[in-house]
Design an enzyme around this catalytic site. Structure first.
Site, PDB file in Angstrom:
ATOM      1  N   HIS A  60      -2.452 -39.490  32.397  1.00  0.00           N
ATOM      2  CA  HIS A  60      -1.338 -39.981  31.574  1.00  0.00           C
ATOM      3  C   HIS A  60      -1.070 -38.988  30.450  1.00  0.00           C
ATOM      4  O   HIS A  60      -1.833 -38.034  30.246  1.00  0.00           O
ATOM      5  CB  HIS A  60      -1.620 -41.383  31.037  1.00  0.00           C
ATOM      6  N   HIS A  62      -1.111 -39.058  27.143  1.00  0.00           N
ATOM      7  CA  HIS A  62      -1.705 -39.108  25.812  1.00  0.00           C
ATOM      8  C   HIS A  62      -2.439 -37.793  25.573  1.00  0.00           C
ATOM      9  O   HIS A  62      -3.050 -37.228  26.495  1.00  0.00           O
ATOM     10  CB  HIS A  62      -2.654 -40.296  25.669  1.00  0.00           C
ATOM     11  N   ASP A  64      -5.156 -36.640  24.296  1.00  0.00           N
ATOM     12  CA  ASP A  64      -6.558 -36.361  24.595  1.00  0.00           C
ATOM     13  C   ASP A  64      -6.818 -36.228  26.091  1.00  0.00           C
ATOM     14  O   ASP A  64      -7.965 -36.029  26.507  1.00  0.00           O
ATOM     15  CB  ASP A  64      -7.469 -37.433  23.979  1.00  0.00           C
ATOM     16  N   HIS A  65      -5.752 -36.308  26.891  1.00  0.00           N
ATOM     17  CA  HIS A  65      -5.895 -36.142  28.331  1.00  0.00           C
ATOM     18  C   HIS A  65      -5.074 -34.980  28.900  1.00  0.00           C
ATOM     19  O   HIS A  65      -5.266 -34.626  30.059  1.00  0.00           O
ATOM     20  CB  HIS A  65      -5.523 -37.438  29.052  1.00  0.00           C
ATOM     21  N   HIS A 140      -2.314 -49.363  30.891  1.00  0.00           N
ATOM     22  CA  HIS A 140      -2.550 -48.754  29.583  1.00  0.00           C
ATOM     23  C   HIS A 140      -1.242 -48.826  28.795  1.00  0.00           C
ATOM     24  O   HIS A 140      -0.251 -49.400  29.251  1.00  0.00           O
ATOM     25  CB  HIS A 140      -3.051 -47.321  29.775  1.00  0.00           C
ATOM     26  N   ASP A 210      -7.352 -43.938  31.249  1.00  0.00           N
ATOM     27  CA  ASP A 210      -7.695 -45.084  30.419  1.00  0.00           C
ATOM     28  C   ASP A 210      -7.089 -46.351  31.025  1.00  0.00           C
ATOM     29  O   ASP A 210      -6.022 -46.293  31.626  1.00  0.00           O
ATOM     30  CB  ASP A 210      -7.132 -44.901  29.030  1.00  0.00           C
ATOM     31  N   HIS A 268     -15.459 -41.876  28.112  1.00  0.00           N
ATOM     32  CA  HIS A 268     -14.351 -42.152  27.195  1.00  0.00           C
ATOM     33  C   HIS A 268     -14.807 -43.032  26.022  1.00  0.00           C
ATOM     34  O   HIS A 268     -14.154 -43.994  25.636  1.00  0.00           O
ATOM     35  CB  HIS A 268     -13.170 -42.805  27.921  1.00  0.00           C
TER      36      HIS A 268
END
Length: 301
Positions: A60, A62, A64-65, A140, A210, A268
């Site tokens: 996805h 976001h 941090d990914h 999510h 996530d 995570h």
């Protein structure tokens, strides 16, 4: 099947932890799964060859990914990469990456292919004669997919010592590998199980990060060899998990038990916790075979 954890902590990079990124080695493929900030530094640190990475899967959008993706793409270019690179991720990832390349007047010298995802049901996104990769729809705050990597059943290994006991021409070896019986010139039929060994059972790896707790994914995960499931919070902060649409270690264990997976790999983690052993302890109240991801660890199955 090897899983190398480059980063497995939530939200932001720190001097001692990295956001989500991992490398899966399966059937001679090396897949990069998520690409948080600092991924290319971790690849160098752990001596992983950049050239072996041909497919990158992004769960996805976001930061941090996937904030490490543009840097990795640019470094590939600076290193003179010629191999094609395939990126699988949510619709919008192509626009985001190409805009940054355009603004920097830095288009790649190699083939860059985006496979944008928008389906809300599981779909096959990559397949060859050795491996199949399917999406795992997750719940999510933004459109998110996990990924299921499945080995295909291999050919039966030849029992050469047994084969040499018979007058069998090498031209029949492929037929034997594929399970066929052999009839000799004198009419004697040799069953395949006398000429081959049982192939190893195909392995599978499910990546789920996530997501909030959802039993809808259980049928997709049933009997998986290894399930990586996010465990951002402990159960005593389930209100935060629900608010941010994440999971607790206990909830991850519930999914593992319902799906009858062989191994549960947690990751995570929120950086609010000083001891990740707490996640394992909580999960093992529900599911016995729990492993803890941590930056730099490698798991082999």
């Amino acid at each position: 099947m090897k899983i190398k954890i480059l980063g497995c902590y939530a939200a932001t990079p720190r001097t001692i932890t990295n956001p989500t990124s991992q490398v899966l080695e399966i059937k001679n493929h090396m897949f990069l799964i998520d690409c948080g900030e600092g991924t290319q530094v971790q690849l160098r640190k752990h001596k992983i060859k950049f050239s072996r990475i041909e497919h990158i899967f992004i769960s996805h959008l976001h930061g941090d990914h996937f904030f490490g993706l543009i840097g990795l793409i640019s470094t590939f270019m600076l290193l003179g990469r010629e191999k094609d690179l395939h990126i699988y991720g949510p619709k919008g990832i192509k626009e985001a990456i190409l805009l940054l390349l355009k603004l920097g007047n830095a288009y790649t010298s190699y083939g860059l292919y985006f496979h944008e995802l928008k389906a809300t049901a599981s779909e096959v996104v990559f397949e060859d004669d050795k491996v199949k990769v399917s999406t795992i729809p997750l719940q999510h705050r933004v459109y998110t997919n996990g990924f299921l990597f499945e080995e295909k059943v291999t050919e039966r290994p030849l029992n050469i010592n047994a084969i040499l006991n018979y007058d069998i021409d090498k031209v029949y070896y492929n037929k034997i590998k594929q399970g066929g019986a052999i009839t000799l010139e004198n009419g004697q039929q040799i069953p395949n199980d006398l000429l081959t060994f049982e192939p190893s059972a195909p392995k599978s790896y499910a990546f789920c990060s996530d997501t909030m707790y959802s039993e809808k994914i259980v049928p997709l995960l049933t009997n998986t060899t290894v399930l990586y499931h996010e465990s951002t919070f402990l159960e005593n902060e389930i209100d935060l998990a629900e608010k941010t649409m994440h999971s607790t270690a206990k909830q991850a264990a519930k999914i593992a038990k319902l799906a009858a997976v062989k191994h549960l790999l947690l990751g995570h983690y929120s950086t609010r916790y000083g001891d990740i052993e707490l996640f394992k302890k909580e999960a093992q109240e529900i599911f016995d075979n729990v492993l803890l991801a941590d930056d730099g660890l490698e798991f082999e199955f």
